[in-house]
Motif scaffolding. Structure first.
Motif, mmCIF file in Angstrom:
data_model
loop_
_atom_site.group_PDB
_atom_site.id
_atom_site.type_symbol
_atom_site.label_atom_id
_atom_site.label_comp_id
_atom_site.label_asym_id
_atom_site.label_seq_id
_atom_site.Cartn_x
_atom_site.Cartn_y
_atom_site.Cartn_z
ATOM 1 N N GLU A 1 0.836 -1.203 0.000
ATOM 2 C CA GLU A 1 0.000 0.000 0.000
ATOM 3 C C GLU A 1 0.870 1.253 0.000
ATOM 4 O O GLU A 1 0.549 2.245 -0.658
ATOM 5 N N GLY A 2 1.960 1.193 0.749
ATOM 6 C CA GLY A 2 2.899 2.315 0.772
ATOM 7 C C GLY A 2 3.465 2.589 -0.611
ATOM 8 O O GLY A 2 3.557 3.742 -1.039
ATOM 9 N N ILE A 3 3.820 1.513 -1.322
ATOM 10 C CA ILE A 3 4.359 1.670 -2.676
ATOM 11 C C ILE A 3 3.327 2.335 -3.580
ATOM 12 O O ILE A 3 3.669 3.203 -4.396
ATOM 13 N N GLY A 4 2.058 1.968 -3.428
ATOM 14 C CA GLY A 4 1.007 2.616 -4.213
ATOM 15 C C GLY A 4 0.966 4.118 -3.978
ATOM 16 O O GLY A 4 0.817 4.905 -4.922
ATOM 17 N N CYS A 5 1.132 4.516 -2.724
ATOM 18 C CA CYS A 5 1.166 5.949 -2.405
ATOM 19 C C CYS A 5 2.393 6.617 -3.023
ATOM 20 O O CYS A 5 2.291 7.710 -3.588
ATOM 21 N N TYR A 6 3.548 5.959 -2.904
ATOM 22 C CA TYR A 6 4.760 6.539 -3.498
ATOM 23 C C TYR A 6 4.587 6.727 -4.994
ATOM 24 O O TYR A 6 4.975 7.757 -5.555
ATOM 25 N N ALA B 1 13.152 12.123 -3.465
ATOM 26 C CA ALA B 1 12.859 11.504 -2.166
ATOM 27 C C ALA B 1 11.768 10.450 -2.291
ATOM 28 O O ALA B 1 11.861 9.367 -1.697
ATOM 29 N N ALA B 2 10.728 10.742 -3.071
ATOM 30 C CA ALA B 2 9.638 9.773 -3.252
ATOM 31 C C ALA B 2 10.139 8.520 -3.962
ATOM 32 O O ALA B 2 9.769 7.397 -3.595
ATOM 33 N N ILE B 3 10.995 8.700 -4.959
ATOM 34 C CA ILE B 3 11.552 7.558 -5.685
ATOM 35 C C ILE B 3 12.424 6.714 -4.759
ATOM 36 O O ILE B 3 12.366 5.479 -4.779
ATOM 37 N N MET B 4 13.223 7.371 -3.920
ATOM 38 C CA MET B 4 14.074 6.644 -2.964
ATOM 39 C C MET B 4 13.203 5.886 -1.956
ATOM 40 O O MET B 4 13.505 4.743 -1.605
ATOM 41 N N ASN B 5 12.113 6.516 -1.485
ATOM 42 C CA ASN B 5 11.214 5.833 -0.547
ATOM 43 C C ASN B 5 10.596 4.595 -1.184
ATOM 44 O O ASN B 5 10.471 3.553 -0.537
ATOM 45 N N LYS B 6 10.224 4.716 -2.450
ATOM 46 C CA LYS B 6 9.689 3.547 -3.158
ATOM 47 C C LYS B 6 10.757 2.453 -3.223
ATOM 48 O O LYS B 6 10.467 1.274 -3.000
ATOM 49 N N GLY B 7 12.004 2.854 -3.482
ATOM 50 C CA GLY B 7 13.099 1.886 -3.521
ATOM 51 C C GLY B 7 13.285 1.169 -2.193
ATOM 52 O O GLY B 7 13.477 -0.049 -2.154
ATOM 53 N N GLN C 1 12.510 -3.806 0.984
ATOM 54 C CA GLN C 1 11.895 -4.561 2.081
ATOM 55 C C GLN C 1 11.152 -5.786 1.560
ATOM 56 O O GLN C 1 11.062 -6.801 2.253
ATOM 57 N N LEU C 2 10.601 -5.683 0.363
ATOM 58 C CA LEU C 2 9.884 -6.805 -0.238
ATOM 59 C C LEU C 2 10.826 -7.790 -0.942
ATOM 60 O O LEU C 2 10.378 -8.783 -1.493
ATOM 61 N N GLY C 3 12.136 -7.494 -0.915
ATOM 62 C CA GLY C 3 13.109 -8.371 -1.561
ATOM 63 C C GLY C 3 13.210 -8.168 -3.061
ATOM 64 O O GLY C 3 13.827 -8.970 -3.757
ATOM 65 N N GLU C 4 12.633 -7.101 -3.565
ATOM 66 C CA GLU C 4 12.705 -6.801 -5.002
ATOM 67 C C GLU C 4 13.905 -5.891 -5.253
ATOM 68 O O GLU C 4 13.771 -4.709 -5.557
ATOM 69 N N TRP C 5 15.084 -6.497 -5.129
ATOM 70 C CA TRP C 5 16.334 -5.729 -5.114
ATOM 71 C C TRP C 5 16.635 -5.032 -6.427
ATOM 72 O O TRP C 5 17.127 -3.903 -6.424
ATOM 73 N N GLN C 6 16.366 -5.663 -7.558
ATOM 74 C CA GLN C 6 16.662 -5.018 -8.834
ATOM 75 C C GLN C 6 15.785 -3.786 -9.036
ATOM 76 O O GLN C 6 16.260 -2.740 -9.464
ATOM 77 N N LYS C 7 14.504 -3.910 -8.702
ATOM 78 C CA LYS C 7 13.602 -2.759 -8.813
ATOM 79 C C LYS C 7 14.016 -1.660 -7.832
ATOM 80 O O LYS C 7 13.923 -0.474 -8.137
ATOM 81 N N ALA C 8 14.458 -2.077 -6.639
ATOM 82 C CA ALA C 8 14.933 -1.092 -5.651
ATOM 83 C C ALA C 8 16.138 -0.341 -6.200
ATOM 84 O O ALA C 8 16.211 0.891 -6.105
ATOM 85 N N THR D 1 24.660 6.091 0.357
ATOM 86 C CA THR D 1 24.810 5.155 1.473
ATOM 87 C C THR D 1 23.821 4.005 1.353
ATOM 88 O O THR D 1 24.187 2.830 1.517
ATOM 89 N N ILE D 2 22.579 4.338 1.052
ATOM 90 C CA ILE D 2 21.538 3.312 0.899
ATOM 91 C C ILE D 2 21.896 2.368 -0.242
ATOM 92 O O ILE D 2 21.827 1.139 -0.108
ATOM 93 N N ARG D 3 22.293 2.952 -1.377
ATOM 94 C CA ARG D 3 22.597 2.123 -2.544
ATOM 95 C C ARG D 3 23.860 1.297 -2.317
ATOM 96 O O ARG D 3 23.914 0.121 -2.677
ATOM 97 N N PHE D 4 24.876 1.905 -1.691
ATOM 98 C CA PHE D 4 26.106 1.170 -1.393
ATOM 99 C C PHE D 4 25.796 -0.072 -0.562
ATOM 100 O O PHE D 4 26.308 -1.159 -0.832
ATOM 101 N N ASP D 5 24.954 0.106 0.456
ATOM 102 C CA ASP D 5 24.661 -1.015 1.346
ATOM 103 C C ASP D 5 23.969 -2.152 0.596
ATOM 104 O O ASP D 5 24.257 -3.326 0.842
ATOM 105 N N LEU D 6 23.077 -1.819 -0.322
ATOM 106 C CA LEU D 6 22.433 -2.877 -1.111
ATOM 107 C C LEU D 6 23.440 -3.531 -2.060
ATOM 108 O O LEU D 6 23.488 -4.757 -2.168
ATOM 109 N N HIS D 7 24.265 -2.724 -2.720
ATOM 110 C CA HIS D 7 25.310 -3.303 -3.589
ATOM 111 C C HIS D 7 26.217 -4.237 -2.787
ATOM 112 O O HIS D 7 26.576 -5.314 -3.251
#
Length: 195
Positions: free
Chosen positions: A37-42, A66-72, A77-84, A115-121
Protein backbone atom coordinates in the motif's frame (compact mmCIF):
# COMPACT_ATOMS: atom_id res chain seq x y z
CA UNK A 1 -8.79 14.21 0.75
CA UNK A 2 -8.97 17.97 1.27
CA UNK A 3 -5.83 18.60 -0.80
CA UNK A 4 -7.13 16.27 -3.51
CA UNK A 5 -10.47 18.13 -3.66
CA UNK A 6 -8.80 21.55 -3.75
CA UNK A 7 -6.43 20.50 -6.55
CA UNK A 8 -9.33 19.02 -8.52
CA UNK A 9 -11.19 22.34 -8.07
CA UNK A 10 -8.30 24.17 -9.73
CA UNK A 11 -5.95 25.03 -6.88
CA UNK A 12 -3.01 23.58 -8.85
CA UNK A 13 -0.50 25.42 -6.65
CA UNK A 14 -1.39 22.87 -3.95
CA UNK A 15 -0.42 19.83 -6.07
CA UNK A 16 3.00 19.70 -4.39
CA UNK A 17 1.33 19.67 -0.96
CA UNK A 18 -0.97 16.87 -2.14
CA UNK A 19 2.00 14.81 -3.33
CA UNK A 20 3.82 15.39 -0.04
CA UNK A 21 0.75 14.28 1.96
CA UNK A 22 0.44 11.15 -0.19
CA UNK A 23 4.14 10.39 0.26
CA UNK A 24 3.81 10.82 4.03
CA UNK A 25 0.87 8.42 4.00
CA UNK A 26 3.06 5.95 2.10
CA UNK A 27 5.78 6.21 4.75
CA UNK A 28 3.21 5.63 7.51
CA UNK A 29 1.80 2.59 5.71
CA UNK A 30 5.31 1.20 5.18
CA UNK A 31 6.11 1.73 8.86
CA UNK A 32 2.96 -0.25 9.70
CA UNK A 33 4.17 -3.12 7.52
CA UNK A 34 1.65 -2.37 4.77
CA UNK A 35 4.46 -2.02 2.27
CA UNK A 36 2.52 -2.70 -0.94
CA UNK A 37 0.00 0.00 0.00
CA UNK A 38 2.90 2.32 0.77
CA UNK A 39 4.36 1.67 -2.68
CA UNK A 40 1.01 2.62 -4.21
CA UNK A 41 1.17 5.95 -2.41
CA UNK A 42 4.76 6.54 -3.50
CA UNK A 43 3.80 5.83 -7.11
CA UNK A 44 0.94 8.32 -6.93
CA UNK A 45 3.19 10.97 -5.36
CA UNK A 46 5.90 10.30 -7.95
CA UNK A 47 3.40 10.79 -10.79
CA UNK A 48 2.33 14.17 -9.36
CA UNK A 49 5.92 15.31 -8.76
CA UNK A 50 6.95 14.22 -12.28
CA UNK A 51 4.13 16.23 -13.82
CA UNK A 52 5.12 19.29 -11.77
CA UNK A 53 8.78 18.98 -12.78
CA UNK A 54 7.77 18.59 -16.44
CA UNK A 55 5.70 21.79 -16.05
CA UNK A 56 8.84 23.63 -14.96
CA UNK A 57 8.67 23.36 -11.17
CA UNK A 58 12.35 22.39 -10.87
CA UNK A 59 12.39 22.94 -7.10
CA UNK A 60 10.03 19.95 -6.77
CA UNK A 61 12.65 17.60 -8.27
CA UNK A 62 14.20 17.13 -4.81
CA UNK A 63 10.84 15.83 -3.56
CA UNK A 64 10.53 13.61 -6.63
CA UNK A 65 13.93 12.12 -5.78
CA UNK A 66 12.86 11.50 -2.17
CA UNK A 67 9.64 9.77 -3.25
CA UNK A 68 11.55 7.56 -5.69
CA UNK A 69 14.07 6.64 -2.96
CA UNK A 70 11.21 5.83 -0.55
CA UNK A 71 9.69 3.55 -3.16
CA UNK A 72 13.10 1.89 -3.52
CA UNK A 73 13.35 1.31 0.22
CA UNK A 74 9.90 -0.30 0.23
CA UNK A 75 10.80 -2.50 -2.73
CA UNK A 76 13.99 -3.53 -0.95
CA UNK A 77 11.89 -4.56 2.08
CA UNK A 78 9.88 -6.81 -0.24
CA UNK A 79 13.11 -8.37 -1.56
CA UNK A 80 12.70 -6.80 -5.00
CA UNK A 81 16.33 -5.73 -5.11
CA UNK A 82 16.66 -5.02 -8.83
CA UNK A 83 13.60 -2.76 -8.81
CA UNK A 84 14.93 -1.09 -5.65
CA UNK A 85 18.27 -0.44 -7.37
CA UNK A 86 16.45 1.10 -10.34
CA UNK A 87 14.69 3.49 -7.96
CA UNK A 88 17.92 4.32 -6.15
CA UNK A 89 19.67 5.00 -9.45
CA UNK A 90 16.91 7.35 -10.57
CA UNK A 91 16.57 9.14 -7.21
CA UNK A 92 20.33 9.62 -6.88
CA UNK A 93 20.45 10.81 -10.49
CA UNK A 94 17.93 13.55 -9.72
CA UNK A 95 19.84 14.67 -6.62
CA UNK A 96 23.15 14.65 -8.51
CA UNK A 97 21.74 16.82 -11.30
CA UNK A 98 20.34 19.27 -8.75
CA UNK A 99 23.64 19.46 -6.83
CA UNK A 100 25.56 19.95 -10.07
CA UNK A 101 23.11 22.76 -10.93
CA UNK A 102 24.18 24.56 -7.74
CA UNK A 103 21.79 23.22 -5.10
CA UNK A 104 24.63 22.17 -2.80
CA UNK A 105 22.30 22.12 0.21
CA UNK A 106 21.11 18.76 -1.18
CA UNK A 107 24.53 17.10 -0.78
CA UNK A 108 23.42 15.48 2.54
CA UNK A 109 20.47 13.89 0.73
CA UNK A 110 22.80 12.71 -2.01
CA UNK A 111 25.21 11.17 0.54
CA UNK A 112 22.26 9.40 2.18
CA UNK A 113 21.20 8.05 -1.22
CA UNK A 114 24.70 6.76 -1.97
CA UNK A 115 24.81 5.16 1.47
CA UNK A 116 21.54 3.31 0.90
CA UNK A 117 22.60 2.12 -2.54
CA UNK A 118 26.11 1.17 -1.39
CA UNK A 119 24.66 -1.01 1.35
CA UNK A 120 22.43 -2.88 -1.11
CA UNK A 121 25.31 -3.30 -3.59
CA UNK A 122 27.43 -4.63 -0.71
CA UNK A 123 24.79 -7.17 0.29
CA UNK A 124 24.40 -8.26 -3.32
CA UNK A 125 28.16 -8.56 -3.80
CA UNK A 126 28.19 -5.89 -6.53
CA UNK A 127 31.63 -4.61 -5.57
CA UNK A 128 32.22 -2.60 -8.74
CA UNK A 129 29.07 -0.57 -8.16
CA UNK A 130 29.72 -0.35 -4.42
CA UNK A 131 33.20 1.04 -5.10
CA UNK A 132 31.73 3.64 -7.46
CA UNK A 133 29.36 4.78 -4.70
CA UNK A 134 32.31 5.16 -2.32
CA UNK A 135 34.16 7.27 -4.90
CA UNK A 136 31.11 9.47 -5.50
CA UNK A 137 30.64 10.07 -1.77
CA UNK A 138 34.26 11.15 -1.45
CA UNK A 139 33.95 13.50 -4.44
CA UNK A 140 30.90 15.25 -2.98
CA UNK A 141 32.11 15.34 0.63
CA UNK A 142 35.72 16.46 -0.05
CA UNK A 143 35.00 20.20 -0.54
CA UNK A 144 33.09 20.34 2.74
CA UNK A 145 35.78 18.49 4.71
CA UNK A 146 38.24 21.21 3.74
CA UNK A 147 36.14 23.92 5.40
CA UNK A 148 36.58 24.87 9.08
CA UNK A 149 33.00 23.96 9.98
CA UNK A 150 31.27 21.60 7.55
CA UNK A 151 27.46 21.43 7.75
CA UNK A 152 26.28 19.25 10.63
CA UNK A 153 23.68 17.41 8.54
CA UNK A 154 26.31 16.52 5.95
CA UNK A 155 28.72 15.29 8.62
CA UNK A 156 26.03 13.12 10.20
CA UNK A 157 25.34 11.51 6.83
CA UNK A 158 29.03 11.04 6.15
CA UNK A 159 29.51 9.54 9.63
CA UNK A 160 26.76 7.02 8.89
CA UNK A 161 28.47 6.15 5.61
CA UNK A 162 31.79 5.65 7.42
CA UNK A 163 30.04 3.53 10.06
CA UNK A 164 28.80 1.19 7.34
CA UNK A 165 32.28 1.03 5.81
CA UNK A 166 33.77 0.23 9.23
CA UNK A 167 31.21 -2.53 9.78
CA UNK A 168 32.33 -4.43 6.69
CA UNK A 169 33.79 -7.84 7.36
CA UNK A 170 37.48 -8.35 6.56
CA UNK A 171 36.51 -10.24 3.40
CA UNK A 172 34.18 -7.41 2.33
CA UNK A 173 36.88 -4.80 2.95
CA UNK A 174 39.32 -6.86 0.88
CA UNK A 175 36.76 -7.02 -1.96
CA UNK A 176 36.13 -3.29 -1.76
CA UNK A 177 39.82 -2.36 -1.62
CA UNK A 178 40.65 -4.64 -4.55
CA UNK A 179 37.88 -3.01 -6.59
CA UNK A 180 38.85 0.53 -5.58
CA UNK A 181 42.40 0.08 -6.84
CA UNK A 182 44.34 3.35 -6.48
CA UNK A 183 41.59 4.87 -4.31
CA UNK A 184 41.78 2.08 -1.74
CA UNK A 185 44.43 3.78 0.40
CA UNK A 186 42.30 6.90 0.93
CA UNK A 187 39.32 4.76 1.94
CA UNK A 188 41.49 2.68 4.30
CA UNK A 189 42.60 5.88 6.03
CA UNK A 190 39.00 7.09 6.37
CA UNK A 191 37.92 3.80 7.87
CA UNK A 192 40.78 3.83 10.39
CA UNK A 193 40.42 7.47 11.49
CA UNK A 194 37.47 8.22 13.77
CA UNK A 195 35.55 11.40 12.89
Amino acid sequence: AIYRRLVEEGRVELANDLATAIMNKGMALSDLGRISEGIGCYEEAIAIYRRLVEEGRVEVAKDLAAAIMNKGLALEQLGEWQKALECYNEGIGWWERLVEAGMTHLVPDLIKGFTIRFDLHRRLGNWGEAAEDVKRVLIYVAPFLETPSPPELLMRGFSLFLKILRSLSDDEKAQLYATLGDDAEEVMELIEVER
